[in-house]
Motif scaffolding. Structure first.
Motif, PDB file in Angstrom:
ATOM      1  N   SER A 183       4.898 -10.489  -1.646  1.00 47.97           N
ATOM      2  CA  SER A 183       5.691 -11.130  -2.694  1.00 47.97           C
ATOM      3  C   SER A 183       5.376 -12.618  -2.788  1.00 47.97           C
ATOM      4  O   SER A 183       5.273 -13.177  -3.886  1.00 47.97           O
ATOM      5  N   ARG A 184       5.230 -13.266  -1.639  1.00 45.97           N
ATOM      6  CA  ARG A 184       4.903 -14.690  -1.654  1.00 45.97           C
ATOM      7  C   ARG A 184       3.525 -14.917  -2.279  1.00 45.97           C
ATOM      8  O   ARG A 184       3.339 -15.826  -3.105  1.00 45.97           O
TER       9      ARG A 184
ATOM     10  N   ARG B 105       3.735 -14.560  -6.074  1.00 50.84           N
ATOM     11  CA  ARG B 105       4.383 -15.696  -6.736  1.00 50.84           C
ATOM     12  C   ARG B 105       3.412 -16.852  -6.965  1.00 50.84           C
ATOM     13  O   ARG B 105       3.329 -17.407  -8.060  1.00 50.84           O
ATOM     14  N   TRP B 106       2.672 -17.209  -5.913  1.00 50.86           N
ATOM     15  CA  TRP B 106       1.795 -18.368  -6.030  1.00 50.86           C
ATOM     16  C   TRP B 106       0.518 -18.029  -6.789  1.00 50.86           C
ATOM     17  O   TRP B 106      -0.028 -18.890  -7.491  1.00 50.86           O
TER      18      TRP B 106
ATOM     19  N   TYR C   3       1.695  -8.066 -12.317  1.00 51.59           N
ATOM     20  CA  TYR C   3       2.389  -9.339 -12.165  1.00 51.59           C
ATOM     21  C   TYR C   3       1.487 -10.525 -12.515  1.00 51.59           C
ATOM     22  O   TYR C   3       1.897 -11.459 -13.212  1.00 51.59           O
TER      23      TYR C   3
END
Length: 491
Positions: A39-40, A43-44, A221
């Motif tokens: 997930s991290r 995001r980036w 995503y």
């Protein structure tokens, strides 16, 4: 960190093929096994993808066409013609063509300059975008190869992402001050190349770190970030162009520098200093430059992407000029700059739904081809709308249909390229080659669009050519032999 991330450095021969297929693509990178680090990372990655797309959208859609237009206007409309109203002159041209008005001698002279201006701005924009795209296309695989072979304390990909990102930010500032078309060509070529130096290793991190059964979700995503970034970049540049004009390049430069720094810092890779690599040989390098194209499925997918982006880019490269010269009633440069992002925004709901669903859905059904074919056909159909209705509502309708098609296409096509990699250990090289397909299509589009305008004196044939090219992409995706896979999606 070590509890959540696994570095699998065992030789490939010691692992069961089923295990390798199920979990990883490469044997020499950090792999994400649990939800939190994944997930991290998303995001980036999404942030960088968002900023890069904002750069492409704002520069190619708003800043560059206006910059070229300003330079060509200053070259052609001089002396007493320097203050001419282009919108009024365009409407006069239409009235004269319809036989409604008899122009004066001075108006006839200005209309002749307007004709030269229409051709010159389309041709100059084509030169700027085509030269840069060709250079990037030729060097893209080299970037991937070099990142595969990089040995540093930051890992293989991070040095390229970080240092190229900072250099790219400086070059964006330099582009803003280009005094002529020739200088603009040189500066934008270097800038686009450097930004792609970030993109290729960034995309390779997906193959390095993400297991196969999660790729569709990850690419959904990241594709979402690309689409939203494109919309925000276009909206921001369009809304602020009337106030700050070309100074929007400064905004892009700052965002780009921050995004790459944050990605590298928040998603640290392990050192690649101890990784073994084969001795570099120029002959082998040149032979392997496009070696992935020898693989049948990769080759057909590559051709399909090139055709898709050739058609898509042909329809979009002159969008700002179409608002000023194709639709009725015509818009001014300021009105067109503010309206173009609104057209893109209208496509947002359909695009978001499609990009969120398509990658995950393709993971569940274990197929990619049907999604790509459907997206290509839908986009081809959308390009007939402006031919039927050359109006602002017609462009809005076309954009909504195109957004839906692009939202279906982007995450599935990205995931399929990773699926058909001939050699996962050289993911950087071969994914760099996949981006060449995008760049090839984009590099040919401005020239084709400019030729259509020069030959026909209008923009209708631009839409016809674009529709044919996108539809042709379905023919080259069909030969791919795709095995149906059903994989559980667990994160």
């Amino acid at each position: 960190m070590q509890r959540r991330i696994r570095r699998d450095s065992r030789p490939e021969t010691t692992r069961a093929p089923q295990e390798e297929e199920r979990r990883w693509t490469t044997s020499i990178a950090i792999h994400y096994e649990e939800k939190k680090p994944t997930s991290r990372y998303i995001r980036w990655y999404l942030l960088v993808a968002l900023v890069i797309s904002a750069i492409w959208a704002s520069v190619n859609g708003i800043l560059m066409p206006n910059q070229v237009q300003l330079l060509e206007f200053g070259r052609l409309f001089v002396g007493p013609d320097a203050g001419v109203d282009l919108t009024a002159l365009t409407e006069l041209s239409r009235a004269v063509a319809a036989g409604e008005v008899q122009p004066t001698t001075d108006e006839t002279r200005q209309l002749e300059i307007l004709t030269d201006f229409e051709t010159a701005r389309a041709a100059s924009l084509a030169v700027v975008t085509t030269v840069s795209a060709i250079v990037v296309m030729l060097l893209q695989p080299v970037i991937g190869v070099l990142s595969d072979r990089t040995r540093s304390g930051l890992g293989r990909r991070a040095p390229w992402i970080l240092y190229a990102g900072l250099l790219g930010a400086l070059l964006l500032v330099a582009v803003r001050y280009a005094p002529s078309i020739a200088v603009l060509v040189v500066l934008w070529t270097f800038t686009e190349l450097v930004i792609n130096v970030v993109s290729t290793p960034l995309q390779a991190t997906v193959a390095d770190r993400v297991p196969r059964e999660r790729r569709g979700r990850v690419t959904s995503y990241t594709s979402l970030g690309a689409i939203v970034g494109g919309l925000l970049g276009g909206i921001g540049a369009g809304a602020l162009f009337g106030m700050i004009g070309l100074d929007f390049y400064f905004v892009l430069a700052l965002l780009f520098a921050l995004a790459v720094v944050l990605f590298v810092v928040r998603n640290r890779d392990e050192s690649s200093v101890e990784m073994q690599r084969q001795p570099f040989r120029w002959g082998e390098f040149i032979r392997g430059y496009a070696s992935a194209l020898k693989a049948r499925d990769f080759r057909w997918l590559w051709i399909s992407r090139a055709l898709f982006f050739f058609g898509y880019s042909t329809s979009t490269v002159l969008s700002l000029y179409m608002l000023q010269s194709y639709i009725t009633p015509a818009l001014s440069a300021e009105q067109a700059s503010a309206t173009a992002p609104l057209i893109s925004m209208a496509s947002l709901p359909a695009t978001l739904i499609a990009v969120t669903v398509s990658g995950r859905w393709s993971d569940r059904v274990g197929r990619r081809k049907p999604f790509i074919i459907a997206a290509s056909l839908l986009m081809a159909v959308s390009m007939t709308v402006p031919l039927i209705s050359p109006t602002l509502p017609g462009l809005f309708t076309q954009a909504i249909l195109t957004g839906l098609a692009f939202g279906i296409y982007l995450p599935v096509d990205n995931a399929m390229f990773i699926d058909v990699l001939p050699d996962p250990e050289r993911a950087g090289r071969d994914l760099g080659l996949s981006i060449v397909a995008t760049n090839l299509g984009q590099s040919m589009a401005p020239a084709l669009a400019a030729v259509m305008v020069a030959i026909t004196g209008g923009y209708a044939m631009v839409w016809v050519a674009a529709a044919i090219l996108v539809a042709a992409a379905t023919l080259t995706i069909s030969p791919i032999r795709e095995q149906r896979r059903r994989a559980p999606v667990t994160a």
